[in-house]
Scaffold this motif. Structure first.
Motif, PDB file in Angstrom:
ATOM      1  N   PRO A 192       0.817  -1.222   0.000  1.00 51.51           N
ATOM      2  CA  PRO A 192       0.000   0.000   0.000  1.00 51.51           C
ATOM      3  C   PRO A 192       0.847   1.267   0.000  1.00 51.51           C
ATOM      4  N   ILE A 193       1.957   1.262   0.742  1.00 46.42           N
ATOM      5  CA  ILE A 193       2.838   2.432   0.777  1.00 46.42           C
ATOM      6  C   ILE A 193       3.527   2.615  -0.574  1.00 46.42           C
ATOM      7  N   LEU A 194       4.095   1.523  -1.103  1.00 50.58           N
ATOM      8  CA  LEU A 194       4.781   1.604  -2.397  1.00 50.58           C
ATOM      9  C   LEU A 194       3.844   2.113  -3.482  1.00 50.58           C
ATOM     10  N   LYS A 195       2.639   1.562  -3.538  1.00 53.15           N
ATOM     11  CA  LYS A 195       1.693   1.952  -4.580  1.00 53.15           C
ATOM     12  C   LYS A 195       1.315   3.421  -4.453  1.00 53.15           C
ATOM     13  N   ALA A 196       1.036   3.868  -3.215  1.00 51.54           N
ATOM     14  CA  ALA A 196       0.654   5.264  -3.019  1.00 51.54           C
ATOM     15  C   ALA A 196       1.777   6.205  -3.446  1.00 51.54           C
ATOM     16  N   GLU A 214       6.147  10.175  -6.019  1.00 52.47           N
ATOM     17  CA  GLU A 214       7.079  10.480  -4.937  1.00 52.47           C
ATOM     18  C   GLU A 214       8.016   9.319  -4.598  1.00 52.47           C
ATOM     19  N   TYR A 215       8.014   8.265  -5.408  1.00 50.30           N
ATOM     20  CA  TYR A 215       8.876   7.110  -5.110  1.00 50.30           C
ATOM     21  C   TYR A 215      10.290   7.381  -5.618  1.00 50.30           C
ATOM     22  N   HIS A 216      11.286   7.078  -4.775  1.00 50.55           N
ATOM     23  CA  HIS A 216      12.701   7.218  -5.139  1.00 50.55           C
ATOM     24  C   HIS A 216      13.373   5.850  -5.033  1.00 50.55           C
ATOM     25  N   PRO A 217      13.976   5.368  -6.130  1.00 45.93           N
ATOM     26  CA  PRO A 217      14.612   4.043  -6.102  1.00 45.93           C
ATOM     27  C   PRO A 217      15.829   4.032  -5.177  1.00 45.93           C
ATOM     28  N   GLN A 218      16.176   2.841  -4.754  1.00 45.50           N
ATOM     29  CA  GLN A 218      17.415   2.647  -4.005  1.00 45.50           C
ATOM     30  C   GLN A 218      18.603   2.638  -4.962  1.00 45.50           C
TER      31      GLN A 218
END
Length: 473
Positions: A98-102, A108-112
């Motif tokens: 749920p966090i990843l999808k949101a 707002e997702y930043h890859p490692q």
């Protein structure tokens, strides 16, 4: 782990996607998944929901994610910089999806960062791979599955690398067809450190022509710029597309498609597999002219550099391509390149190094997958003698291992007699004072350990395997 602003409940789609086992992920596997970083602004979620038919929504569709997960798991692969293995992916995604999808929907997702791994190159030196975390491999694979139908129809018919329904064999056959049509000079292009030198701005400009979703564009750029972890230190990437992730081959094709279209516009005959490209012309002078033009185009339009030491204009039967060579005949015959034969022998020597202390059945079981895979790739070869010699060399290596296992001359004589050699000849052979390699090629061992015996043991014969494959085809 306490989370703020996001309800941690598994959606039913991800429950169907992943196995049921639940294990808490080990600490430190994704340091960004903390209480503070888990907050997603209401405004960004509202903006996303207002555009439900965007590309990111299709990337995150359950069916697409299910396919991506199955592909990542089947590919296995080494852990990324966070140490998470493929086996841990299911449990981690179950808990944090749920966090990843949101975050992905909000842009707002930043890859490692990726883990740097150096591997040897066939012609010497090393190539650096960037191994993303398994979570990022899942997201990249989901992206790839939606981007491929958009870009692949735009690619040239002479591009064969990392494309659905296309293969290295088709590229090799196309190269032979160009030479058979009378284009008997080859412009062999070697792009200097291609995957390390890709300009992010140039590449993203071509991606933006077909992709409008700002979240997808931002995510692709973040993957390009993801830091490289080497020796515990993260370095920011200013250029290049790291090899090792699912997206890298598609991005390289998007950029090099511009070279393909330029060559087509000029009417050239060529073939390209990833960054291996050959252009076929009718004269040496034409080849030199094409080389100069291509070098200018790459430098000015794509910001890439030709490796002058490895790029050349030569006859096609001098230029090996994708592990194959070809003859000088008017209708060229394909053969296995000398370097390919040498690399296989090196690989088999490595596998057979510890054969002395093991049963021969386990030794054969160990090398058979290599022989079978090699035969499958080189099934187009029309030159049989090198394959016969290679089969003979493999059997001789195994006979040498057996001779070493027998150790004492008395043991050797006893075993030779047991295998059907006369007592007189067995004693002469066992006490001849010669080394194991000489003896493994001598008539006495060939007689008692012939090819038909190795066939019964299940040893793969490369020549026989290729003949069977060609009969099936």
């Amino acid at each position: 782990m306490p989370l703020v602003g996001v309800k941690v409940s598994l959606n039913t789609e991800m429950q169907k996607l992943l196995p049921e086992k639940t294990v808490t992920p080990s600490p430190g596997q994704n340091p960004r998944m903390t209480a503070d970083s888990a907050q997603v602004s209401t405004a960004s979620v509202t903006w996303t929901n207002a555009e439900p038919d965007m590309l990111m929504e299709r990337v995150l569709a359950p069916a697409n994610l299910r396919r991506a997960y199955q592909r990542v798991v089947s590919n296995k692969g080494a852990p990324g910089a966070d140490g998470m293995t493929v086996d841990q992916l299911a449990d981690y995604v179950k808990q944090y999806w749920p966090i990843l999808k949101a975050r992905l929907l909000a842009g707002e997702y930043h890859p490692q960062g990726v883990r740097a791994v150096d591997i040897p190159k066939p012609k010497g030196g090393t190539r650096q791979l960037g191994i993303p975390s398994v979570v990022d491999r899942l997201i990249q694979q989901a992206l790839l599955q939606q981007l491929t139908p958009i870009f692949d129809p735009l690619f040239s018919d002479y591009s064969y690398g990392f494309r659905p329904g296309r293969s290295a064999h088709q590229a090799i056959e196309t190269a032979r067809a160009h030479v058979a049509a009378g284009h008997r000079w080859c412009v062999e292009l070697d792009l200097e450190k291609f995957f390390d030198r890709v300009s992010h701005d140039v590449l993203m400009a071509y991606v933006q022509r077909q992709v409008e979703d700002r979240r997808v564009l931002a995510l692709i750029r973040r993957y390009l710029e993801a830091g490289v972890m080497s020796g515990g230190i993260a370095g920011r990437r200013q250029e290049g597309t790291p090899q090792g992730g699912p997206l890298s081959p598609l991005l390289s094709n998007i950029l090099l498609n511009e070279l393909d279209r330029e060559l087509e516009r000029r009417g050239h005959r060529f073939v390209r597999y990833a960054d291996d490209a050959n252009i076929y012309v009718r004269s040496q002078r034409a080849g030199a002219r094409v080389m100069a033009g291509v070098e200018r185009f790459l430098s000015q339009r794509l910001k890439l550099t030709l490796n002058g030491a490895k790029s050349r204009v030569a006859r096609p039967w001098v230029c090996d391509y994708l592990g194959y060579g070809m003859s000088w005949h008017q209708r060229p015959r394909l053969r296995v390149a000398t370097m390919s034969l040498s690399r296989l022998r090196d690989r088999l020597r490595e596998l057979l190094r510890g054969a002395r202390g093991r049963k021969m059945a386990s030794v054969i079981e160990r090398i058979n997958p290599v022989l079978r895979g090699w035969a499958g790739y080189f099934k187009l070869s029309q030159s049989k003698r090198p394959l016969e010699e290679l089969d003979g060399w493999v059997r001789r290596k195994l006979r040498c291992a057996i001779w070493r296992q027998w150790k004492r001359p008395s043991t050797r004589a006893r075993n030779l007699i047991r295998l059907g050699l006369s007592r007189h000849r067995a004693c002469i052979s066992a006490f001849n004072g010669r080394g194991p390699w000489w003896s493994s090629g001598a008539a006495h061992l060939n007689h008692v350990l012939p090819k038909k015996l190795w066939d019964r043991y299940g040893l793969v014969s490369i020549l026989d395997a290729i003949n069977r494959l060609n009969r099936i085809i």
